[in-house]
Design a protein around this motif. Structure first.
Motif, PDB file in Angstrom:
ATOM      1  N   ALA A  42       0.762  -0.977   0.047  1.00  0.00           N
ATOM      2  CA  ALA A  42       0.043  -0.100   0.057  1.00  0.00           C
ATOM      3  C   ALA A  42       0.745   1.372  -0.155  1.00  0.00           C
ATOM      4  O   ALA A  42       0.811   1.748  -0.816  1.00  0.00           O
ATOM      5  CB  ALA A  42      -0.869   0.145   1.150  1.00  0.00           C
ATOM      6  N   ALA A  43       1.957   1.051   0.556  1.00  0.00           N
ATOM      7  CA  ALA A  43       2.835   2.271   1.347  1.00  0.00           C
ATOM      8  C   ALA A  43       3.799   2.693  -0.470  1.00  0.00           C
ATOM      9  O   ALA A  43       3.647   3.798  -0.808  1.00  0.00           O
ATOM     10  CB  ALA A  43       4.145   1.905   2.126  1.00  0.00           C
ATOM     11  N   VAL A  44       3.573   1.652  -1.380  1.00  0.00           N
ATOM     12  CA  VAL A  44       4.562   1.872  -2.688  1.00  0.00           C
ATOM     13  C   VAL A  44       2.955   2.104  -4.130  1.00  0.00           C
ATOM     14  O   VAL A  44       3.460   2.981  -4.927  1.00  0.00           O
ATOM     15  CB  VAL A  44       4.708   0.422  -3.098  1.00  0.00           C
ATOM     16  CG1 VAL A  44       5.258   0.456  -4.593  1.00  0.00           C
ATOM     17  CG2 VAL A  44       5.857   0.274  -2.334  1.00  0.00           C
ATOM     18  N   LEU A  45       2.113   1.494  -3.991  1.00  0.00           N
ATOM     19  CA  LEU A  45       1.414   1.417  -4.407  1.00  0.00           C
ATOM     20  C   LEU A  45       0.011   3.241  -4.271  1.00  0.00           C
ATOM     21  O   LEU A  45       0.057   4.061  -5.378  1.00  0.00           O
ATOM     22  CB  LEU A  45       0.184   0.462  -4.949  1.00  0.00           C
ATOM     23  CG  LEU A  45       0.924  -0.494  -5.275  1.00  0.00           C
ATOM     24  CD1 LEU A  45      -0.294  -1.621  -5.712  1.00  0.00           C
ATOM     25  CD2 LEU A  45       1.415  -0.379  -6.488  1.00  0.00           C
ATOM     26  N   GLY A  46      -0.135   3.573  -3.163  1.00  0.00           N
ATOM     27  CA  GLY A  46      -0.582   4.935  -3.354  1.00  0.00           C
ATOM     28  C   GLY A  46      -2.009   4.128  -2.570  1.00  0.00           C
ATOM     29  O   GLY A  46      -2.660   3.120  -1.881  1.00  0.00           O
ATOM     30  N   THR A  47      -2.617   5.249  -2.701  1.00  0.00           N
ATOM     31  CA  THR A  47      -4.146   5.527  -2.247  1.00  0.00           C
ATOM     32  C   THR A  47      -5.262   4.965  -3.579  1.00  0.00           C
ATOM     33  O   THR A  47      -5.026   5.070  -4.774  1.00  0.00           O
ATOM     34  CB  THR A  47      -4.381   6.454  -1.999  1.00  0.00           C
ATOM     35  OG1 THR A  47      -4.805   8.354  -2.955  1.00  0.00           O
ATOM     36  CG2 THR A  47      -3.260   7.218  -0.498  1.00  0.00           C
ATOM     37  N   GLY A  48      -6.232   4.858  -2.907  1.00  0.00           N
ATOM     38  CA  GLY A  48      -7.559   4.070  -4.383  1.00  0.00           C
ATOM     39  C   GLY A  48      -7.737   2.806  -3.997  1.00  0.00           C
ATOM     40  O   GLY A  48      -7.204   1.856  -2.798  1.00  0.00           O
ATOM     41  N   ILE A  49      -9.091   2.426  -4.104  1.00  0.00           N
ATOM     42  CA  ILE A  49      -9.328   1.036  -4.575  1.00  0.00           C
ATOM     43  C   ILE A  49      -8.666   0.318  -4.780  1.00  0.00           C
ATOM     44  O   ILE A  49      -8.442  -0.708  -4.648  1.00  0.00           O
ATOM     45  CB  ILE A  49     -11.217   1.307  -4.895  1.00  0.00           C
ATOM     46  CG1 ILE A  49     -11.771   1.637  -4.446  1.00  0.00           C
ATOM     47  CG2 ILE A  49     -11.750   0.143  -5.149  1.00  0.00           C
ATOM     48  CD1 ILE A  49     -11.853   2.007  -3.031  1.00  0.00           C
ATOM     49  N   ALA A  50      -8.355   0.001  -6.518  1.00  0.00           N
ATOM     50  CA  ALA A  50      -7.084  -0.360  -6.785  1.00  0.00           C
ATOM     51  C   ALA A  50      -6.091  -0.478  -5.680  1.00  0.00           C
ATOM     52  O   ALA A  50      -5.771  -1.618  -5.696  1.00  0.00           O
ATOM     53  CB  ALA A  50      -7.356  -0.393  -8.532  1.00  0.00           C
ATOM     54  N   PRO A  51      -5.460  -0.179  -5.878  1.00  0.00           N
ATOM     55  CA  PRO A  51      -4.608  -0.307  -5.350  1.00  0.00           C
ATOM     56  C   PRO A  51      -4.603  -0.484  -4.141  1.00  0.00           C
ATOM     57  O   PRO A  51      -3.567  -2.057  -3.314  1.00  0.00           O
ATOM     58  CB  PRO A  51      -4.173   1.311  -5.089  1.00  0.00           C
ATOM     59  CG  PRO A  51      -4.638   1.847  -5.930  1.00  0.00           C
ATOM     60  CD  PRO A  51      -5.008   1.446  -6.241  1.00  0.00           C
ATOM     61  N   ALA A  52      -5.508  -0.665  -2.957  1.00  0.00           N
ATOM     62  CA  ALA A  52      -5.734  -1.120  -2.119  1.00  0.00           C
ATOM     63  C   ALA A  52      -6.111  -2.731  -2.244  1.00  0.00           C
ATOM     64  O   ALA A  52      -5.949  -3.512  -1.096  1.00  0.00           O
ATOM     65  CB  ALA A  52      -7.262  -0.820  -1.192  1.00  0.00           C
ATOM     66  N   LEU A  53      -6.897  -2.915  -3.434  1.00  0.00           N
ATOM     67  CA  LEU A  53      -6.872  -4.532  -3.824  1.00  0.00           C
ATOM     68  C   LEU A  53      -6.114  -5.424  -3.382  1.00  0.00           C
ATOM     69  O   LEU A  53      -5.575  -6.439  -3.525  1.00  0.00           O
ATOM     70  CB  LEU A  53      -8.107  -4.041  -4.644  1.00  0.00           C
ATOM     71  CG  LEU A  53      -9.653  -4.076  -4.664  1.00  0.00           C
ATOM     72  CD1 LEU A  53     -10.694  -3.551  -5.265  1.00  0.00           C
ATOM     73  CD2 LEU A  53     -10.538  -4.711  -3.460  1.00  0.00           C
ATOM     74  N   VAL A  54      -4.708  -4.705  -4.481  1.00  0.00           N
ATOM     75  CA  VAL A  54      -3.734  -5.330  -4.945  1.00  0.00           C
ATOM     76  C   VAL A  54      -3.389  -5.205  -3.910  1.00  0.00           C
ATOM     77  O   VAL A  54      -3.094  -7.138  -3.157  1.00  0.00           O
ATOM     78  CB  VAL A  54      -2.986  -3.871  -5.906  1.00  0.00           C
ATOM     79  CG1 VAL A  54      -0.903  -5.062  -5.873  1.00  0.00           C
ATOM     80  CG2 VAL A  54      -3.485  -4.411  -7.165  1.00  0.00           C
ATOM     81  N   ALA A  55      -3.191  -4.311  -2.644  1.00  0.00           N
ATOM     82  CA  ALA A  55      -1.998  -4.427  -1.594  1.00  0.00           C
ATOM     83  C   ALA A  55      -3.040  -5.578  -0.222  1.00  0.00           C
ATOM     84  O   ALA A  55      -2.099  -6.492   0.204  1.00  0.00           O
ATOM     85  CB  ALA A  55      -2.205  -2.884  -0.845  1.00  0.00           C
ATOM     86  N   ALA A  56      -3.674  -5.711  -0.555  1.00  0.00           N
ATOM     87  CA  ALA A  56      -5.444  -6.830   0.044  1.00  0.00           C
ATOM     88  C   ALA A  56      -4.927  -8.521  -0.121  1.00  0.00           C
ATOM     89  O   ALA A  56      -4.160  -9.839   0.471  1.00  0.00           O
ATOM     90  CB  ALA A  56      -6.916  -6.858   0.301  1.00  0.00           C
ATOM     91  N   GLY A  57      -4.241  -8.038  -1.610  1.00  0.00           N
ATOM     92  CA  GLY A  57      -4.154  -9.535  -2.501  1.00  0.00           C
ATOM     93  C   GLY A  57      -2.727 -10.491  -1.876  1.00  0.00           C
ATOM     94  O   GLY A  57      -2.650 -11.486  -1.705  1.00  0.00           O
ATOM     95  N   VAL A  58      -2.010  -8.824  -1.681  1.00  0.00           N
ATOM     96  CA  VAL A  58      -0.731  -9.529  -1.914  1.00  0.00           C
ATOM     97  C   VAL A  58      -0.363 -10.016  -0.160  1.00  0.00           C
ATOM     98  O   VAL A  58       0.379 -10.918   0.495  1.00  0.00           O
ATOM     99  CB  VAL A  58       0.172  -7.779  -1.882  1.00  0.00           C
ATOM    100  CG1 VAL A  58       1.611  -8.202  -1.713  1.00  0.00           C
ATOM    101  CG2 VAL A  58       0.568  -7.784  -3.659  1.00  0.00           C
ATOM    102  N   GLY A  59      -0.558  -9.262   0.711  1.00  0.00           N
ATOM    103  CA  GLY A  59      -1.224  -9.845   1.694  1.00  0.00           C
ATOM    104  C   GLY A  59      -1.615 -10.837   2.436  1.00  0.00           C
ATOM    105  O   GLY A  59      -1.021 -11.795   3.262  1.00  0.00           O
ATOM    106  N   MET A  60      -2.479 -11.175   1.316  1.00  0.00           N
ATOM    107  CA  MET A  60      -3.608 -12.493   1.738  1.00  0.00           C
ATOM    108  C   MET A  60      -1.919 -13.691   0.996  1.00  0.00           C
ATOM    109  O   MET A  60      -1.940 -15.228   1.793  1.00  0.00           O
ATOM    110  CB  MET A  60      -4.809 -13.006   1.007  1.00  0.00           C
ATOM    111  CG  MET A  60      -5.674 -12.075   2.317  1.00  0.00           C
ATOM    112  SD  MET A  60      -5.862 -12.452   3.022  1.00  0.00           S
ATOM    113  CE  MET A  60      -6.798 -13.843   3.647  1.00  0.00           C
ATOM    114  N   GLY A  61      -1.662 -13.465  -0.170  1.00  0.00           N
ATOM    115  CA  GLY A  61      -0.739 -14.575  -0.240  1.00  0.00           C
ATOM    116  C   GLY A  61       0.709 -14.614   0.722  1.00  0.00           C
ATOM    117  O   GLY A  61       1.065 -15.760   0.608  1.00  0.00           O
ATOM    118  N   ALA A  62      -0.047 -13.303   1.123  1.00  0.00           N
ATOM    119  CA  ALA A  62       2.225 -13.378   1.921  1.00  0.00           C
ATOM    120  C   ALA A  62       1.255 -14.449   3.228  1.00  0.00           C
ATOM    121  O   ALA A  62       2.937 -15.827   3.782  1.00  0.00           O
ATOM    122  CB  ALA A  62       2.569 -11.576   2.381  1.00  0.00           C
TER     123      ALA A  62
END
Length: 88
Positions: free
Chosen positions: A29-49
């Motif tokens: 999230a820190a790298v991608l910034g704010t917004g719905i799409a970056p939040a969804l990507v960050a959540a996916g990365v977190g779940m994968g990790a």
């Protein structure tokens, strides 16, 4: 992490996976910034990790897992004792 431990996941596995998953999501999230799409990507990365860490933890030898679980339990017990001495 609490719900994992309550449902029977070993403390070391729950704490490790939860910490790695949260750190991956926050870092993404820190790298991608704010917004719905970056939040969804960050959540996916977190779940994968998170699930990747749980998988890797399951591959450790039993002695290593036991040592990690014992250490996590000792830290939790110490925190509980400190809390009780201050607020109990």
């Amino acid at each position: 992490m609490y719900m994992d431990i309550r449902s029977g996941v070993a403390p070391g596995e729950a704490i490790s996976a939860g910490t790695v998953g949260a750190a991956a999501a926050i870092g993404t999230a820190a790298v991608l910034g704010t917004g719905i799409a970056p939040a969804l990507v960050a959540a996916g990365v977190g779940m994968g990790a998170y699930y990747g860490t749980r998988w890797a933890y399951g591959k450790l030898p039993d002695g290593v897992k036991g040592t990690i679980d014992d250490a996590v339990g000792a830290v939790g017990h110490s925190i509980g004792n400190a809390w009780n001495s201050m607020f109990g």
